[in-house]
Design a protein around this motif. Structure first.
Motif, PDB file in Angstrom:
ATOM      1  N   ARG A  42       0.880  -1.274  -0.088  1.00 42.22           N
ATOM      2  CA  ARG A  42      -0.149   0.106   0.123  1.00 42.22           C
ATOM      3  C   ARG A  42       0.819   1.266   0.093  1.00 42.22           C
ATOM      4  O   ARG A  42       1.888   1.226   0.620  1.00 42.22           O
ATOM      5  N   THR A  43       0.233   2.339  -0.756  1.00 46.68           N
ATOM      6  CA  THR A  43       0.854   3.698  -0.501  1.00 46.68           C
ATOM      7  C   THR A  43       0.257   4.123   0.730  1.00 46.68           C
ATOM      8  O   THR A  43      -0.475   3.823   1.362  1.00 46.68           O
ATOM      9  N   GLN A  46      -3.354   5.081   0.731  1.00 46.06           N
ATOM     10  CA  GLN A  46      -4.051   4.010   0.774  1.00 46.06           C
ATOM     11  C   GLN A  46      -4.263   3.719   2.177  1.00 46.06           C
ATOM     12  O   GLN A  46      -5.005   3.012   2.976  1.00 46.06           O
ATOM     13  N   ARG A  47      -3.069   3.580   3.023  1.00 48.83           N
ATOM     14  CA  ARG A  47      -2.897   3.498   4.370  1.00 48.83           C
ATOM     15  C   ARG A  47      -3.869   4.192   5.321  1.00 48.83           C
ATOM     16  O   ARG A  47      -4.622   3.829   6.171  1.00 48.83           O
ATOM     17  N   ARG A  49      -6.737   5.791   4.168  1.00 49.51           N
ATOM     18  CA  ARG A  49      -8.055   5.400   3.705  1.00 49.51           C
ATOM     19  C   ARG A  49      -8.316   4.228   4.655  1.00 49.51           C
ATOM     20  O   ARG A  49      -9.574   4.194   5.167  1.00 49.51           O
ATOM     21  N   ASP A  50      -7.649   3.060   4.809  1.00 57.11           N
ATOM     22  CA  ASP A  50      -7.776   2.015   5.464  1.00 57.11           C
ATOM     23  C   ASP A  50      -7.773   2.214   6.916  1.00 57.11           C
ATOM     24  O   ASP A  50      -8.840   1.818   7.627  1.00 57.11           O
ATOM     25  N   ARG A  91     -13.995   9.244  -6.389  1.00 59.14           N
ATOM     26  CA  ARG A  91     -13.118   8.285  -7.018  1.00 59.14           C
ATOM     27  C   ARG A  91     -13.150   8.734  -8.707  1.00 59.14           C
ATOM     28  O   ARG A  91     -12.171   8.456  -9.378  1.00 59.14           O
ATOM     29  N   ASP A 100      -4.760  11.815  -7.556  1.00 58.32           N
ATOM     30  CA  ASP A 100      -4.634  10.682  -6.705  1.00 58.32           C
ATOM     31  C   ASP A 100      -5.950  10.008  -5.998  1.00 58.32           C
ATOM     32  O   ASP A 100      -6.620  10.822  -5.238  1.00 58.32           O
ATOM     33  N   ASP A 102      -6.509   7.618  -4.233  1.00 61.45           N
ATOM     34  CA  ASP A 102      -6.798   7.120  -2.885  1.00 61.45           C
ATOM     35  C   ASP A 102      -6.941   8.252  -1.831  1.00 61.45           C
ATOM     36  O   ASP A 102      -7.537   8.247  -0.663  1.00 61.45           O
ATOM     37  N   GLU A 105     -10.393   9.455  -2.063  1.00 59.98           N
ATOM     38  CA  GLU A 105     -11.396   8.615  -1.258  1.00 59.98           C
ATOM     39  C   GLU A 105     -11.225   8.583   0.330  1.00 59.98           C
ATOM     40  O   GLU A 105     -12.060   8.615   0.832  1.00 59.98           O
TER      41      GLU A 105
END
Length: 399
Positions: A42-43, A46-47, A49-50, A91, A100, A102, A105
């Motif tokens: 993950r970028t 992305q981390r 977002r999670d 998105r 980007d 991510d 989002e």
């Protein structure tokens, strides 16, 4: 696949994190894995977002008002489903513009984390209660939530999101020239550049929010019987699109045509934002130039902005200020006001973990009480008020 734009935010060159994580460089970006480490694919965006998706505050959005307070039906939107719909639109816009996805989002999913129970009625009640202690606003509370209240990690408070996500949450609606106490305190700890415009990803998240609730609130209003097709046809923009839908499906059932109308409107707004934003960003070559532009670059064209303002006026007149909505909002404000008064007078009513961390004096003490109430869902707030005062708030819901 759309080529990445030169002004897109870069997850490899973000503004760092407030707290340096193991395996991070000095700026906060995660280094490539070394022997014995597992960093994963993950970028950093992305981390982020999670981390938002896995937070308790995100899960609690399922119990918070979007339009209707503690609705009985399962088909009405909540803050959770609204946030998911905003993320879907965000998105699409980000992908088409080469931004980007991510980061976009993450901002869409987190933008309402600071909303208290009962939507804007609950927010107004908390703002009144906190007026002498630095006030209250859901945007500032979202920032406070991810930076201080959500604390699943042993080494620090907060989710430790990247600067780019925090900046976008703080100022997705534009520069913050007069930050309240909550934002000012957080900005002092981790400066967010409040005086400039944010990234295009943050600007896109803001307009995706408008597109989602402008149209999906119509759907909920129709479902509840507060709006009718005849009402909608009083708005020129809606009437024009309805004629297009009727012509395309001359024998279609009305309820299906209304859903088609809403889909068409979303499509028109999305395409308008793409066209206008592409024209606005010509000549910009970096995210730094976007922040230094001194104006909003992502959004509606002037014509669509005028249609959108007319639609908002209609929704306030016919739905948000509908007499039944106004009456329910007044009762909801009373619940929040009574909860704040009860906890202020008797801290023993708070759960043990909150009592343990309660400062002895205001305004810090009042802020923690507001934090606790802001985290409540609609039905939990109603039940708690009943437990404290021995009576059910009338006219809200039978739990």
């Amino acid at each position: 696949m759309t080529k990445r734009a030169p002004y897109a935010a870069d997850p490899q060159a973000h503004g760092g994190r407030e707290f340096r994580a193991p395996g991070a460089d000095a700026g906060g970006a995660v280094r490539a894995a070394t022997k014995g480490e597992t960093r994963g694919p993950r970028t950093d965006f992305q981390r982020d977002r999670d981390r938002i998706i896995h937070s308790m505050s995100f899960r609690r959005l399922k119990s918070k008002t979007q339009v209707f307070i503690a609705p009985d039906g399962d088909h009405y939107r909540t803050r959770l489903t609204h946030s998911l719909e905003v993320a879907q639109i965000g998105r699409v816009l980000a992908r088409a513009l080469g931004l980007d996805e991510d980061l976009t989002e993450a901002l869409c999913l987190a933008h309402d984390l600071g909303h208290p129970p009962f939507g804007h009625a609950g927010e107004a009640a908390l703002a009144d209660a906190m007026g002498r202690y630095g006030s209250f606003g859901h945007n500032a509370q979202a920032l406070r939530t991810v930076m201080r209240l959500e604390s699943p990690y042993p080494a620090h408070d907060g989710l430790n999101l990247t600067w780019d996500v925090l900046e976008g949450l703080a100022k997705h609606n534009g520069p913050v020239t007069a930050p309240g106490w909550a934002v000012a305190q957080l900005d002092e700890a981790f400066p967010l550049g409040l005086g400039s415009w944010p990234s295009l990803e943050a600007q896109i998240a803001a307009v995706a929010d408008d597109i989602a609730y402008d149209n999906h609130d119509i759907d909920d209003g129709l479902r509840a019987g507060f709006l009718t097709l005849e009402d909608l046809l009083e708005v020129d923009f809606l009437a024009d699109q309805w004629r297009v839908v009727e012509k395309r499906f001359p024998h279609g059932a009305r309820d299906r045509l209304l859903r088609e109308l809403i889909r068409d409107q979303i499509g028109l707004m999305v395409n308008d934002v793409l066209s206008h934003t592409r024209a606005s960003v010509k000549g910009y070559g970096s995210v730094a130039e976007i922040r230094a532009a001194g104006r909003q670059l992502a959004g509606f064209s002037p014509d669509m902005a005028a249609h959108e303002r007319a639609l908002k006026r209609f929704m306030y007149d016919r739905l948000y200020y509908h007499p039944e909505q106004v009456a329910a909002a007044a009762r909801a404000r009373d619940v929040v006001a009574r909860l704040f008064a009860a906890y202020s007078q008797d801290a023993a009513l708070l759960p043990a973990p909150w009592r343990a961390d309660l400062p002895p004096d205001d305004p810090a003490r009042a802020r923690v009480i507001a934090d606790f109430i802001a985290g409540m869902g609609d039905r939990f707030a109603i039940r708690t008020c009943e437990e404290i005062y021995g009576e059910m708030p009338q006219g809200l819901v039978n739990v």
